[in-house]
Scaffold this motif. Sequence first.
Motif, PDB file in Angstrom:
ATOM      1  N   PHE A  91       0.814  -1.210   0.000  1.00  0.00           N
ATOM      2  CA  PHE A  91       0.000   0.000   0.000  1.00  0.00           C
ATOM      3  C   PHE A  91       0.852   1.266   0.000  1.00  0.00           C
ATOM      4  CE2 PHE A  91      -3.702  -2.331   2.265  1.00  0.00           C
ATOM      5  CZ  PHE A  91      -4.016  -2.947   1.082  1.00  0.00           C
ATOM      6  N   ASN A  92       1.867   1.323   0.880  1.00  0.00           N
ATOM      7  CA  ASN A  92       2.598   2.584   0.944  1.00  0.00           C
ATOM      8  C   ASN A  92       4.018   2.467   1.499  1.00  0.00           C
ATOM      9  OD1 ASN A  92       2.059   2.036   3.577  1.00  0.00           O
ATOM     10  ND2 ASN A  92       0.834   3.871   3.994  1.00  0.00           N
ATOM     11  N   LYS A  93       4.535   1.279   1.720  1.00  0.00           N
ATOM     12  CA  LYS A  93       5.843   1.133   2.334  1.00  0.00           C
ATOM     13  C   LYS A  93       6.676   0.087   1.599  1.00  0.00           C
ATOM     14  CE  LYS A  93       4.347   2.131   7.109  1.00  0.00           C
ATOM     15  NZ  LYS A  93       2.895   1.947   7.088  1.00  0.00           N
ATOM     16  N   PRO A  94       7.963   0.314   1.443  1.00  0.00           N
ATOM     17  CA  PRO A  94       8.845  -0.737   0.935  1.00  0.00           C
ATOM     18  C   PRO A  94       9.048  -1.783   2.022  1.00  0.00           C
ATOM     19  CG  PRO A  94      10.131   1.143   1.624  1.00  0.00           C
ATOM     20  CD  PRO A  94       8.681   1.558   1.748  1.00  0.00           C
ATOM     21  N   PHE A  95       9.424  -2.992   1.602  1.00  0.00           N
ATOM     22  CA  PHE A  95       9.646  -4.021   2.617  1.00  0.00           C
ATOM     23  C   PHE A  95      10.896  -3.703   3.423  1.00  0.00           C
ATOM     24  CE2 PHE A  95      11.819  -7.825   4.117  1.00  0.00           C
ATOM     25  CZ  PHE A  95      10.841  -8.336   4.951  1.00  0.00           C
ATOM     26  N   THR A  96      10.760  -3.750   4.732  1.00  0.00           N
ATOM     27  CA  THR A  96      11.870  -3.544   5.648  1.00  0.00           C
ATOM     28  C   THR A  96      11.731  -4.544   6.785  1.00  0.00           C
ATOM     29  OG1 THR A  96      11.875  -1.168   5.143  1.00  0.00           O
ATOM     30  CG2 THR A  96      13.078  -1.871   7.097  1.00  0.00           C
ATOM     31  N   ASP A  97      12.835  -5.117   7.206  1.00  0.00           N
ATOM     32  CA  ASP A  97      12.801  -6.048   8.331  1.00  0.00           C
ATOM     33  C   ASP A  97      12.245  -5.309   9.550  1.00  0.00           C
ATOM     34  OD1 ASP A  97      13.192  -7.801  10.393  1.00  0.00           O
ATOM     35  OD2 ASP A  97      15.317  -8.146   9.990  1.00  0.00           O
ATOM     36  N   PRO A  98      11.081  -5.709  10.064  1.00  0.00           N
ATOM     37  CA  PRO A  98      10.468  -4.961  11.171  1.00  0.00           C
ATOM     38  C   PRO A  98      11.327  -4.951  12.430  1.00  0.00           C
ATOM     39  CG  PRO A  98       9.344  -7.051  10.835  1.00  0.00           C
ATOM     40  CD  PRO A  98      10.257  -6.870   9.672  1.00  0.00           C
ATOM     41  N   ASP A  99      12.164  -5.972  12.615  1.00  0.00           N
ATOM     42  CA  ASP A  99      12.987  -6.019  13.816  1.00  0.00           C
ATOM     43  C   ASP A  99      14.060  -4.938  13.834  1.00  0.00           C
ATOM     44  OD1 ASP A  99      11.559  -8.112  14.812  1.00  0.00           O
ATOM     45  OD2 ASP A  99      13.013  -9.659  14.293  1.00  0.00           O
TER      46      ASP A  99
ATOM     47  N   ALA B 112      -1.487   1.778   9.068  1.00  0.00           N
ATOM     48  CA  ALA B 112      -0.708   1.380   7.894  1.00  0.00           C
ATOM     49  C   ALA B 112      -0.271   2.586   7.066  1.00  0.00           C
ATOM     50  CB  ALA B 112      -1.507   0.418   7.024  1.00  0.00           C
ATOM     51  N   SER B 113      -0.911   3.730   7.292  1.00  0.00           N
ATOM     52  CA  SER B 113      -0.534   4.942   6.554  1.00  0.00           C
ATOM     53  C   SER B 113       0.589   5.717   7.240  1.00  0.00           C
ATOM     54  CB  SER B 113      -1.755   5.862   6.391  1.00  0.00           C
ATOM     55  OG  SER B 113      -2.161   6.397   7.648  1.00  0.00           O
ATOM     56  N   PHE B 114       0.979   5.290   8.446  1.00  0.00           N
ATOM     57  CA  PHE B 114       2.049   5.981   9.155  1.00  0.00           C
ATOM     58  C   PHE B 114       3.396   5.718   8.478  1.00  0.00           C
ATOM     59  CE2 PHE B 114      -0.313   5.490  13.478  1.00  0.00           C
ATOM     60  CZ  PHE B 114      -1.263   6.402  13.048  1.00  0.00           C
ATOM     61  N   PRO B 115       4.336   6.626   8.603  1.00  0.00           N
ATOM     62  CA  PRO B 115       5.694   6.330   8.137  1.00  0.00           C
ATOM     63  C   PRO B 115       6.302   5.216   8.980  1.00  0.00           C
ATOM     64  CG  PRO B 115       5.648   8.388   9.360  1.00  0.00           C
ATOM     65  CD  PRO B 115       4.220   7.988   9.162  1.00  0.00           C
ATOM     66  N   LEU B 116       7.348   4.565   8.458  1.00  0.00           N
ATOM     67  CA  LEU B 116       7.974   3.468   9.193  1.00  0.00           C
ATOM     68  C   LEU B 116       8.496   3.931  10.551  1.00  0.00           C
ATOM     69  CD1 LEU B 116       9.897   1.667   6.311  1.00  0.00           C
ATOM     70  CD2 LEU B 116       7.894   0.834   7.545  1.00  0.00           C
ATOM     71  N   VAL B 117       8.963   5.154  10.608  1.00  0.00           N
ATOM     72  CA  VAL B 117       9.418   5.733  11.868  1.00  0.00           C
ATOM     73  C   VAL B 117       8.613   7.007  12.118  1.00  0.00           C
ATOM     74  CG1 VAL B 117      11.358   6.665  13.172  1.00  0.00           C
ATOM     75  CG2 VAL B 117      11.731   4.793  11.555  1.00  0.00           C
ATOM     76  N   TYR B 118       7.881   7.049  13.218  1.00  0.00           N
ATOM     77  CA  TYR B 118       7.054   8.211  13.531  1.00  0.00           C
ATOM     78  C   TYR B 118       7.442   8.738  14.915  1.00  0.00           C
ATOM     79  CZ  TYR B 118       4.526   4.253  15.564  1.00  0.00           C
ATOM     80  OH  TYR B 118       4.199   3.104  16.236  1.00  0.00           O
ATOM     81  N   PRO B 119       7.181   9.998  15.215  1.00  0.00           N
ATOM     82  CA  PRO B 119       7.636  10.600  16.473  1.00  0.00           C
ATOM     83  C   PRO B 119       6.891  10.051  17.679  1.00  0.00           C
ATOM     84  CG  PRO B 119       6.258  12.122  15.238  1.00  0.00           C
ATOM     85  CD  PRO B 119       6.518  10.962  14.326  1.00  0.00           C
ATOM     86  N   GLU B 120       7.618   9.851  18.749  1.00  0.00           N
ATOM     87  CA  GLU B 120       7.012   9.427  20.011  1.00  0.00           C
ATOM     88  C   GLU B 120       6.186  10.571  20.593  1.00  0.00           C
ATOM     89  OE1 GLU B 120       6.987   6.567  21.683  1.00  0.00           O
ATOM     90  OE2 GLU B 120       8.109   5.504  20.131  1.00  0.00           O
ATOM     91  N   GLY B 121       5.054  10.220  21.168  1.00  0.00           N
ATOM     92  CA  GLY B 121       4.234  11.211  21.840  1.00  0.00           C
ATOM     93  C   GLY B 121       3.280  11.962  20.936  1.00  0.00           C
TER      94      GLY B 121
END
Length: 272
Positions: free
Chosen positions: A7-15, A122-131
Amino acid sequence: MPMITDFNKPFTDPDTLAAPVVTIGATVVTGEIELDFHRHRKAQLILLMRGVLTCELAGGLWIVPPRCAIWIPGGVTHSVRAAGSLEGYNAFIEPAVAPNLPANCCTISVTPLLRELMIRSASFPLVYPEGGPESHLVTLLLDEVAAASVGELHLPMPADSRLRKIAGMMMDNPRDHGTMEIWARRAGMSERTLARMIVQQTGMTFGRWRQQLDIMLALRWLADGATVQQVAIDLGYENAGSFVTMFRKALGTSPGRYMAERQGLVSAPPRA
């Protein structure tokens, strides 16, 4: 080869990602997906919107029909199989942020809220800000998973090679409703030994275990578009009525109603 659309993200190892929860949505338009046994540190929640998926772990086989989900704790070795058109979402969750979530693999019922939270995250970026708002929504998602009711779409798999031989033969020819005496003879054991071992290794009587296998196969075929009549025939029932009676006793509703609820055609009963 299947055609896969993320949908919107390349495959990246989630770990490798620092975010406590990473949700990815994808569609498989045609073909077959088979992921051999693997594991990851993060727990995994797989939600299916369309299609049917089978997940195997040591000691068990789970089936996930449309609008249901499977929870796989972090570090658990598992394989995944799916065929045909598929649409779903994967949420990878850090175990440290999910202490109240199930300790064992299980299927869970998906509420409309949980479905929308998976779609939104699922629409969030792979890394999003805490809080930020993403973190607040993810916290709500985890709370909704913790509150979800656990399903019964699980077939315990015995470890003994003779019992696994019986399981394989039943899956290859589900119309064969031989007696326990017949199956014991085929596996080279006594009926008494079969009865004792199947309870020890699956927690079910032979008849209950066989019925659960029928349920698993029926859900897979119904999700693929088979009619109730055809499923009854393929499972070796004398008529559709006897199959519907078995299904209703096991899952509390008819096959048609069960699949209609998961396809969003009718409303499911409210949770207690």
